[in-house]
Scaffold this motif. Structure first.
Motif, PDB file in Angstrom:
ATOM      1  N   ILE A  27     -20.261 -80.021  14.050  1.00  0.00           N
ATOM      2  CA  ILE A  27     -19.577 -79.776  15.550  1.00  0.00           C
ATOM      3  C   ILE A  27     -20.688 -79.645  16.394  1.00  0.00           C
ATOM      4  CG2 ILE A  27     -18.158 -78.305  16.677  1.00  0.00           C
ATOM      5  CD1 ILE A  27     -16.963 -77.391  13.951  1.00  0.00           C
ATOM      6  N   LEU A  28     -21.623 -78.735  16.362  1.00  0.00           N
ATOM      7  CA  LEU A  28     -22.572 -78.521  17.273  1.00  0.00           C
ATOM      8  C   LEU A  28     -23.648 -79.901  17.554  1.00  0.00           C
ATOM      9  CD1 LEU A  28     -23.484 -75.021  16.089  1.00  0.00           C
ATOM     10  CD2 LEU A  28     -22.079 -75.565  18.050  1.00  0.00           C
ATOM     11  N   LEU A  29     -24.033 -80.416  16.819  1.00  0.00           N
ATOM     12  CA  LEU A  29     -24.617 -81.699  16.821  1.00  0.00           C
ATOM     13  C   LEU A  29     -23.985 -82.712  17.722  1.00  0.00           C
ATOM     14  CD1 LEU A  29     -26.880 -81.851  13.789  1.00  0.00           C
ATOM     15  CD2 LEU A  29     -27.616 -81.590  15.995  1.00  0.00           C
ATOM     16  N   ALA A  30     -22.704 -83.208  17.245  1.00  0.00           N
ATOM     17  CA  ALA A  30     -21.857 -84.152  17.722  1.00  0.00           C
ATOM     18  C   ALA A  30     -21.340 -83.753  19.163  1.00  0.00           C
ATOM     19  CB  ALA A  30     -20.539 -84.212  17.065  1.00  0.00           C
ATOM     20  N   ARG A  31     -21.554 -82.515  19.684  1.00  0.00           N
ATOM     21  CA  ARG A  31     -20.935 -82.025  21.096  1.00  0.00           C
ATOM     22  C   ARG A  31     -22.342 -82.613  21.973  1.00  0.00           C
ATOM     23  NH1 ARG A  31     -18.801 -75.795  20.568  1.00  0.00           N
ATOM     24  NH2 ARG A  31     -16.825 -76.255  19.561  1.00  0.00           N
ATOM     25  N   GLN A  32     -23.421 -82.712  21.143  1.00  0.00           N
ATOM     26  CA  GLN A  32     -24.648 -83.072  22.063  1.00  0.00           C
ATOM     27  C   GLN A  32     -24.775 -84.736  22.001  1.00  0.00           C
ATOM     28  OE1 GLN A  32     -28.247 -80.357  21.875  1.00  0.00           O
ATOM     29  NE2 GLN A  32     -26.929 -79.590  19.923  1.00  0.00           N
ATOM     30  N   GLY A  33     -23.642 -85.355  21.458  1.00  0.00           N
ATOM     31  CA  GLY A  33     -23.749 -86.786  21.437  1.00  0.00           C
ATOM     32  C   GLY A  33     -24.148 -87.539  20.190  1.00  0.00           C
ATOM     33  N   ALA A  34     -24.451 -86.584  19.307  1.00  0.00           N
ATOM     34  CA  ALA A  34     -25.045 -87.337  17.963  1.00  0.00           C
ATOM     35  C   ALA A  34     -23.773 -87.767  17.086  1.00  0.00           C
ATOM     36  CB  ALA A  34     -25.631 -86.101  17.190  1.00  0.00           C
ATOM     37  N   ARG A  35     -24.166 -88.864  16.276  1.00  0.00           N
ATOM     38  CA  ARG A  35     -22.995 -89.594  15.616  1.00  0.00           C
ATOM     39  C   ARG A  35     -23.579 -88.819  14.269  1.00  0.00           C
ATOM     40  NH1 ARG A  35     -25.112 -95.306  15.356  1.00  0.00           N
ATOM     41  NH2 ARG A  35     -27.119 -93.909  16.040  1.00  0.00           N
ATOM     42  N   VAL A  36     -22.605 -88.317  13.489  1.00  0.00           N
ATOM     43  CA  VAL A  36     -22.781 -87.390  12.465  1.00  0.00           C
ATOM     44  C   VAL A  36     -21.859 -87.892  11.230  1.00  0.00           C
ATOM     45  CG1 VAL A  36     -22.907 -85.146  11.620  1.00  0.00           C
ATOM     46  CG2 VAL A  36     -23.413 -85.551  13.801  1.00  0.00           C
ATOM     47  N   ALA A  37     -22.630 -88.228  10.335  1.00  0.00           N
ATOM     48  CA  ALA A  37     -21.842 -88.238   8.912  1.00  0.00           C
ATOM     49  C   ALA A  37     -21.717 -87.023   8.044  1.00  0.00           C
ATOM     50  CB  ALA A  37     -22.443 -89.422   8.110  1.00  0.00           C
ATOM     51  N   LEU A  38     -21.028 -86.500   7.801  1.00  0.00           N
ATOM     52  CA  LEU A  38     -20.711 -85.015   7.299  1.00  0.00           C
ATOM     53  C   LEU A  38     -19.989 -85.331   5.729  1.00  0.00           C
ATOM     54  CD1 LEU A  38     -20.821 -81.997   7.160  1.00  0.00           C
ATOM     55  CD2 LEU A  38     -18.503 -82.007   8.151  1.00  0.00           C
ATOM     56  N   LEU A  39     -20.971 -85.176   4.888  1.00  0.00           N
ATOM     57  CA  LEU A  39     -20.734 -85.797   3.355  1.00  0.00           C
ATOM     58  C   LEU A  39     -20.284 -84.477   2.628  1.00  0.00           C
ATOM     59  CD1 LEU A  39     -22.312 -88.202   4.499  1.00  0.00           C
ATOM     60  CD2 LEU A  39     -23.770 -88.378   2.276  1.00  0.00           C
ATOM     61  N   GLU A  40     -19.123 -84.447   1.781  1.00  0.00           N
ATOM     62  CA  GLU A  40     -18.778 -83.603   0.700  1.00  0.00           C
ATOM     63  C   GLU A  40     -18.446 -84.256  -0.448  1.00  0.00           C
ATOM     64  OE1 GLU A  40     -17.837 -80.477  -1.077  1.00  0.00           O
ATOM     65  OE2 GLU A  40     -18.464 -80.354   0.958  1.00  0.00           O
ATOM     66  N   ARG A  41     -19.040 -83.514  -1.496  1.00  0.00           N
ATOM     67  CA  ARG A  41     -19.052 -84.021  -2.749  1.00  0.00           C
ATOM     68  C   ARG A  41     -17.787 -83.792  -3.377  1.00  0.00           C
ATOM     69  NH1 ARG A  41     -19.075 -79.866  -6.326  1.00  0.00           N
ATOM     70  NH2 ARG A  41     -19.854 -78.106  -5.759  1.00  0.00           N
ATOM     71  N   ARG A  42     -17.000 -82.881  -2.955  1.00  0.00           N
ATOM     72  CA  ARG A  42     -15.670 -82.723  -3.493  1.00  0.00           C
ATOM     73  C   ARG A  42     -14.797 -83.598  -2.869  1.00  0.00           C
ATOM     74  NH1 ARG A  42     -16.174 -76.386  -2.988  1.00  0.00           N
ATOM     75  NH2 ARG A  42     -17.060 -77.138  -0.967  1.00  0.00           N
ATOM     76  N   SER A  43     -13.742 -84.173  -3.299  1.00  0.00           N
ATOM     77  CA  SER A  43     -12.470 -85.023  -2.625  1.00  0.00           C
ATOM     78  C   SER A  43     -11.437 -84.292  -2.189  1.00  0.00           C
ATOM     79  CB  SER A  43     -12.073 -86.016  -3.610  1.00  0.00           C
ATOM     80  OG  SER A  43     -13.078 -86.570  -4.255  1.00  0.00           O
ATOM     81  N   ASP A  44     -11.327 -82.916  -2.071  1.00  0.00           N
ATOM     82  CA  ASP A  44     -10.261 -82.140  -1.789  1.00  0.00           C
ATOM     83  C   ASP A  44     -10.625 -81.538  -0.477  1.00  0.00           C
ATOM     84  OD1 ASP A  44      -8.136 -80.423  -1.095  1.00  0.00           O
ATOM     85  OD2 ASP A  44      -8.363 -79.338  -3.087  1.00  0.00           O
ATOM     86  N   PRO A  45      -9.973 -81.823   0.807  1.00  0.00           N
ATOM     87  CA  PRO A  45     -10.424 -81.207   2.019  1.00  0.00           C
ATOM     88  C   PRO A  45      -9.877 -79.626   1.927  1.00  0.00           C
ATOM     89  CG  PRO A  45      -8.234 -82.595   2.218  1.00  0.00           C
ATOM     90  CD  PRO A  45      -8.828 -82.894   0.989  1.00  0.00           C
ATOM     91  N   GLU A  46      -9.350 -79.213   1.143  1.00  0.00           N
ATOM     92  CA  GLU A  46      -9.063 -77.716   1.118  1.00  0.00           C
ATOM     93  C   GLU A  46     -10.070 -76.822   0.102  1.00  0.00           C
ATOM     94  OE1 GLU A  46      -6.407 -76.166   2.906  1.00  0.00           O
ATOM     95  OE2 GLU A  46      -6.422 -78.262   3.424  1.00  0.00           O
ATOM     96  N   ALA A  47     -11.008 -77.633  -0.551  1.00  0.00           N
ATOM     97  CA  ALA A  47     -11.966 -77.134  -1.471  1.00  0.00           C
ATOM     98  C   ALA A  47     -12.618 -76.007  -0.671  1.00  0.00           C
ATOM     99  CB  ALA A  47     -12.883 -78.012  -1.775  1.00  0.00           C
ATOM    100  N   TYR A  48     -13.103 -74.867  -1.503  1.00  0.00           N
ATOM    101  CA  TYR A  48     -13.799 -73.676  -1.045  1.00  0.00           C
ATOM    102  C   TYR A  48     -14.638 -73.215  -1.856  1.00  0.00           C
ATOM    103  CZ  TYR A  48      -9.882 -71.147  -3.543  1.00  0.00           C
ATOM    104  OH  TYR A  48      -9.301 -70.741  -4.454  1.00  0.00           O
ATOM    105  N   LYS A  49     -15.506 -72.428  -1.286  1.00  0.00           N
ATOM    106  CA  LYS A  49     -16.526 -71.650  -2.487  1.00  0.00           C
ATOM    107  C   LYS A  49     -15.887 -70.484  -2.921  1.00  0.00           C
ATOM    108  CE  LYS A  49     -21.316 -69.493  -2.441  1.00  0.00           C
ATOM    109  NZ  LYS A  49     -22.283 -69.178  -1.768  1.00  0.00           N
ATOM    110  N   VAL A  50     -15.843 -70.021  -3.959  1.00  0.00           N
ATOM    111  CA  VAL A  50     -14.979 -69.113  -4.629  1.00  0.00           C
ATOM    112  C   VAL A  50     -15.922 -68.016  -4.786  1.00  0.00           C
ATOM    113  CG1 VAL A  50     -14.119 -68.236  -7.076  1.00  0.00           C
ATOM    114  CG2 VAL A  50     -13.851 -70.739  -6.058  1.00  0.00           C
TER     115      VAL A  50
END
Length: 418
Positions: A27-50
């Motif tokens: 979020i903070l880098l994109a606000r400064q104009g950066a193009r950001v690829a945010l990779l997440e190994r899990r496929s579920d957008p609702e995944a969380y740390k237990v």
């Protein structure tokens, strides 16, 4: 111009890990104009740390405000994390100050609520591409520096090039391993188990922690009427504890001073935990690469600082490398500045945490400060600032602070003698 020299990159920044640190940095880098690829190994957008304390210490509040997340957190039911701490000298109650004086606060909120919230906010930020189901398997290297990653997806492996690679992938960071960044490991003399209870009564409805020397426990109220309860005993107790996990966990809690009434509450999760959670410190940068969150520094969960430091390190990185990430500055110099800030802000805290992770009773200085904090509101407020990581060890244990604690204890002894 950036020293990375990758004007033809797919992105300016590729981040591995879309939890707290990774999403905040995106979020903070994109606000400064950066193009950001945010990779997440899990496929579920609702995944969380237990396995987490589910607490954002007050040091993270400025970052939460910068991200614009505080209204969303409060709407989701996040609980302001006031607290009281048990010691052998009595309870430390840092809110007990002059009328109207409000202490800085953070929030308790379950990761099942927080992680999807911040990840969705990142995905909605212009300039951020959230790529779910992307597991980093390699680094793209040229001339001794990182220029991107290789990631395994459901469709096969793909290469994503970028000026900057960021590892936000936790204490077992694959990015750190692939970059062969040096790591210092410190053993933790405690193990930990936690569970979630609904409608658990706690005095004043606030967080509780028990310093039992060397054992520990805490109860943190969270959103939706759920309280996270954890025990962190000395590892010497582990064999007997594991023989009957359910019974040992409940017996430990029932034996606490002013014990939370777990029998009147509903336990809504199984008991989960870890028997080995070392403290890790890594060099946070390499050419074309940076680590944030637990990937850079894994703290003792006893103190509940990991979430706050994840957000802070993301902010420090974004501030340091923002222009350079888009090709408008020297990336190597910016990474050096980030590493310097990370070291200056967290090294002292980690040093004290490593020392206490030996699972020992309080040392003389700790006895001095904790006993005074149980007897004096101003010392309790001072301890609150340190526990919130709003001040560092040098200020917490300054000569003036120790002198104040000594005076408080001397007055207490004189009064007791009279």
């Amino acid at each position: 111009m950036s020293s990375s020299g990758t004007g033809g990159s797919d992105y300016d920044v590729v981040i591995s890990g879309a939890s707290l640190a990774g999403s905040a940095a995106a979020i903070l880098l994109a606000r400064q104009g950066a193009r950001v690829a945010l990779l997440e190994r899990r496929s579920d957008p609702e995944a969380y740390k237990v396995l987490c304390t589910h607490s954002l210490t007050a040091c993270a509040s400025p970052v939460l405000a910068e991200l614009g997340l505080i209204p969303a957190l409060e709407k989701a039911g996040a609980v302001r994390n006031e607290g009281r701490w048990y010691t052998r000298w009595g309870w430390i109650e840092p809110w007990a100050g002059p009328a109207g004086a409000e202490l800085p606060y953070g929030y308790n909120i379950r990761r099942s609520t927080l992680d999807p919230l911040i990840r969705a906010r990142a995905a909605q930020t212009p300039g951020v591409d959230l790529l779910l189901g992307h597991r980093v398997t390699g680094l793209v290297r040229e001339a001794g520096r990182a220029h991107g990653v290789r990631a395994q997806t459901a469709e096969g492996e793909r290469e994503i090039r970028a000026r900057l690679v960021v590892g936000a992938d936790g204490k077992d960071s694959e990015v750190a391993k692939l970059a062969a960044l040096p790591v210092r490991r410190h053993d933790n003399g405690r193990f930990g188990y936690l569970a979630h209870f609904r409608n658990l009564p706690l005095r004043d409805g606030i967080s509780h922690a028990w310093f039992l020397e060397p054992d520990m426990a805490y109860a943190f109220p969270n959103d939706d009427g759920v309280t996270v309860v954890a025990v962190l005993p000395d590892k010497k107790r582990l064999p007997a504890f594991k023989e009957d996990l359910e019974g040992s966990f409940s017996a430990f809690l029932r034996a606490l001073p002013e014990a939370p009434d777990i029998d009147s509450a509903e336990r809504i999760t199984k008991i989960t935990g870890t028997v080995d959670y070392p403290l890790l410190s890594r060099k946070p940068t390499a050419p074309g690469l940076a680590l944030i969150g637990d990937a850079a520094l894994t703290a003792d969960p006893l103190w509940g600082v990991g979430c706050g430091w994840a957000l802070q390190s993301a902010s420090w990185l974004a501030r340091a490398v923002g222009p350079a990430a888009t090709g408008q500055g020297d990336l190597d110099a910016s990474l050096t500045a980030y590493a310097r800030t990370h070291r200056r802000r967290l090294r002292g805290h980690q040093y004290l945490a490593v020392d206490y992770a030996a699972s020992r009773p309080f040392n003389p200085v700790e006895r001095l400060v904790f006993s005074a904090a149980a007897r004096d509101a101003s010392v309790a407020r001072h301890m609150h600032l340190f526990a919130s990581r709003l001040i560092g060890p040098s200020r917490f244990l300054s000569p003036a602070a120790l002198a104040k604690a000594a005076v408080v204890n001397l007055k207490h002894r004189r009064a007791a003698a009279r």
